[in-house]
Design an enzyme around this catalytic site. Structure first.
Site, PDB file in Angstrom:
ATOM      1  N   HIS A 178      -6.746  -1.016   1.626  1.00  0.00           N
ATOM      2  CA  HIS A 178      -6.299  -1.077   3.019  1.00  0.00           C
ATOM      3  C   HIS A 178      -5.814   0.291   3.486  1.00  0.00           C
ATOM      4  O   HIS A 178      -4.613   0.551   3.589  1.00  0.00           O
ATOM      5  CB  HIS A 178      -5.193  -2.128   3.164  1.00  0.00           C
ATOM      6  CG  HIS A 178      -5.720  -3.520   3.198  1.00  0.00           C
ATOM      7  ND1 HIS A 178      -4.964  -4.621   2.872  1.00  0.00           N
ATOM      8  CD2 HIS A 178      -6.950  -4.005   3.518  1.00  0.00           C
ATOM      9  CE1 HIS A 178      -5.697  -5.716   2.990  1.00  0.00           C
ATOM     10  NE2 HIS A 178      -6.907  -5.363   3.383  1.00  0.00           N
ATOM     11  N   SER A 200      -1.634  -3.299   5.238  1.00  0.00           N
ATOM     12  CA  SER A 200      -1.338  -3.120   3.814  1.00  0.00           C
ATOM     13  C   SER A 200      -0.041  -3.848   3.483  1.00  0.00           C
ATOM     14  O   SER A 200       1.037  -3.449   3.928  1.00  0.00           O
ATOM     15  CB  SER A 200      -1.206  -1.630   3.486  1.00  0.00           C
ATOM     16  OG  SER A 200      -0.583  -1.443   2.232  1.00  0.00           O
ATOM     17  N   SER A 209      -2.093   2.280  -1.278  1.00  0.00           N
ATOM     18  CA  SER A 209      -3.448   2.620  -0.847  1.00  0.00           C
ATOM     19  C   SER A 209      -3.499   3.845   0.052  1.00  0.00           C
ATOM     20  O   SER A 209      -4.532   4.136   0.652  1.00  0.00           O
ATOM     21  CB  SER A 209      -4.093   1.416  -0.141  1.00  0.00           C
ATOM     22  OG  SER A 209      -3.234   0.877   0.831  1.00  0.00           O
ATOM     23  N   HIS A 233      -4.084 -13.148   3.569  1.00  0.00           N
ATOM     24  CA  HIS A 233      -4.257 -11.855   2.913  1.00  0.00           C
ATOM     25  C   HIS A 233      -5.448 -11.956   1.953  1.00  0.00           C
ATOM     26  O   HIS A 233      -5.611 -12.971   1.261  1.00  0.00           O
ATOM     27  CB  HIS A 233      -2.983 -11.477   2.143  1.00  0.00           C
ATOM     28  CG  HIS A 233      -3.030 -10.082   1.595  1.00  0.00           C
ATOM     29  ND1 HIS A 233      -3.663  -9.770   0.410  1.00  0.00           N
ATOM     30  CD2 HIS A 233      -2.524  -8.911   2.061  1.00  0.00           C
ATOM     31  CE1 HIS A 233      -3.543  -8.475   0.173  1.00  0.00           C
ATOM     32  NE2 HIS A 233      -2.864  -7.932   1.169  1.00  0.00           N
ATOM     33  N   ASN A 254       1.670  -4.075   0.661  1.00  0.00           N
ATOM     34  CA  ASN A 254       2.677  -3.318  -0.103  1.00  0.00           C
ATOM     35  C   ASN A 254       3.358  -2.266   0.759  1.00  0.00           C
ATOM     36  O   ASN A 254       4.541  -1.980   0.573  1.00  0.00           O
ATOM     37  CB  ASN A 254       2.058  -2.716  -1.378  1.00  0.00           C
ATOM     38  CG  ASN A 254       1.169  -1.529  -1.113  1.00  0.00           C
ATOM     39  OD1 ASN A 254       1.653  -0.405  -1.004  1.00  0.00           O
ATOM     40  ND2 ASN A 254      -0.135  -1.757  -0.995  1.00  0.00           N
ATOM     41  N   GLU A 285      -6.083 -10.887  -0.946  1.00  0.00           N
ATOM     42  CA  GLU A 285      -5.752 -11.225  -2.334  1.00  0.00           C
ATOM     43  C   GLU A 285      -5.468 -12.721  -2.480  1.00  0.00           C
ATOM     44  O   GLU A 285      -5.896 -13.362  -3.443  1.00  0.00           O
ATOM     45  CB  GLU A 285      -4.550 -10.408  -2.815  1.00  0.00           C
ATOM     46  CG  GLU A 285      -4.236 -10.661  -4.279  1.00  0.00           C
ATOM     47  CD  GLU A 285      -2.989  -9.930  -4.749  1.00  0.00           C
ATOM     48  OE1 GLU A 285      -2.292 -10.476  -5.625  1.00  0.00           O
ATOM     49  OE2 GLU A 285      -2.717  -8.815  -4.239  1.00  0.00           O
TER      50      GLU A 285
END
Length: 328
Positions: free
Chosen positions: A55, A238, A283, A139, A240, A141
């Protein structure tokens, strides 16, 4: 004075920048980007990539210039012998199944730590447990993890309220797994609630939130109380990176902002600061961190101090099809 205008050099106010370490690329992101670049090197353009490989718009645009073609779904990929790479976030089982049925040359660049979560979920399912998945709906993931198992195998837990309200059919036969990029504090709260409600809850052998997410959040917590403002270099989609911004706010930095590029900085937010924290999501490439610091250096007399909370030496090898002898 126009707040976007850079002051004369002589008039620059001092600014101390605390640069968080570790920051930026994690081993899974490095592996995924290297996978695309190595595929281009071994097999030439085009190389198809399902979903953003990571991302970050800068990374994606750079790979496009080198010959990568990004698609959202495999039906956008023509019948071809060119490599088709799955992103670091992981994919539902239906995606590699479709690639196999179409005889596409598929290469899985899923982060090994995401693959670990997939395998844990599969083990729990085989043992007859219902799985509580702590993560954010939609998301990539989470979509990939849910797609490892049949419908109904998971219940998604997004908030502490969800953890308090969930009513599984068999409360004595449960397990949980988590998205790898969550807030440490939020996740700990949800797990504590679930443990209290379901004492026989099966847990991961090792926590699912990955080392990089953990380390970057702890690094932010170390500097956030010491600065007037903090910049997280990263993309709005993103997970994170967003969690880093939240961690900074919780640790005492009221002005924590997420910025993709220097051009996106709202200078009115930083008009009266003497200290600044800087970090980057997993990322975000280091070149963008340098770009942000350079932008502040145009307006402030900058000194930079790196604050290291831990050292990282994690390395993941490339997928087998992309190792140096693969094309021989």
């Amino acid at each position: 004075m126009d707040p976007a205008a850079a002051p004369d050099a002589a008039a620059k106010p001092p600014l101390k920048i605390l640069l968080a370490a570790p920051r930026g690329f994690c081993a899974g992101v490095v592996r995924a980007i290297d996978a695309v670049e190595q595929a281009l090197k071994l097999y030439g353009a085009p190389v198809y990539v399902r979903h953003e490989i990571v991302h970050n718009k800068y990374v994606v645009e750079d790979l496009k210039r080198k010959g990568a073609v990004f698609v959202e779904e495999l039906d956008e990929v023509p019948d071809t012998s060119a490599p088709v790479i799955f992103s670091a976030h992981g994919v539902p089982k239906s995606v590699p199944d479709e690639a196999t049925s179409r005889k596409l040359f598929a290469i899985d660049a899923t982060c090994p730590l995401v693959t670990k979560v997939h395998r844990e979920a599969q083990v729990h399912f085989r043992k007859g447990r219902h799985i509580l998945l702590i993560g954010h709906e939609g998301h990539p993931e989470v979509v990939g993890t849910i797609g490892q198992l049949p419908d109904g195998a998971f219940t998604l837990i997004e908030t502490a309220e969800d953890a308090r309200a969930v009513m599984p059919r068999d409360p004595d036969n449960l397990a949980y797994v988590t998205q790898t990029t969550l807030s440490l504090d939020d996740t700990a709260q949800m797990i504590a609630i679930l443990r209290e409600r379901f004492p026989t809850l099966s847990e991961p052998h090792k926590e699912d939130i990955c080392y990089a997410t953990t380390n970057r959040q702890e690094a932010v917590k170390a500097i956030a109380p010491k600065v007037d403002a903090l910049v997280v270099v990263g993309a709005p989609n993103s997970s994170n990176s967003q969690r880093l911004r939240e961690a900074a706010e919780r640790a005492g930095c009221a002005r924590a902002v997420l910025v993709q590029r220097a051009v996106d900085i709202d200078w009115t937010v930083f008009s009266s600061i003497a200290s600044l924290g800087v970090t980057a999501g997993a990322s975000a490439p280091e070149v963008l961190v340098e770009e942000i610091i350079d932008a502040f250096a145009e307006r402030f007399a900058v000194t930079v101090e790196t604050v290291t909370s831990t050292e990282e030496d994690v390395f993941f090898p490339l997928p087998r099809a992309l190792r140096p002898d693969a094309a021989e």
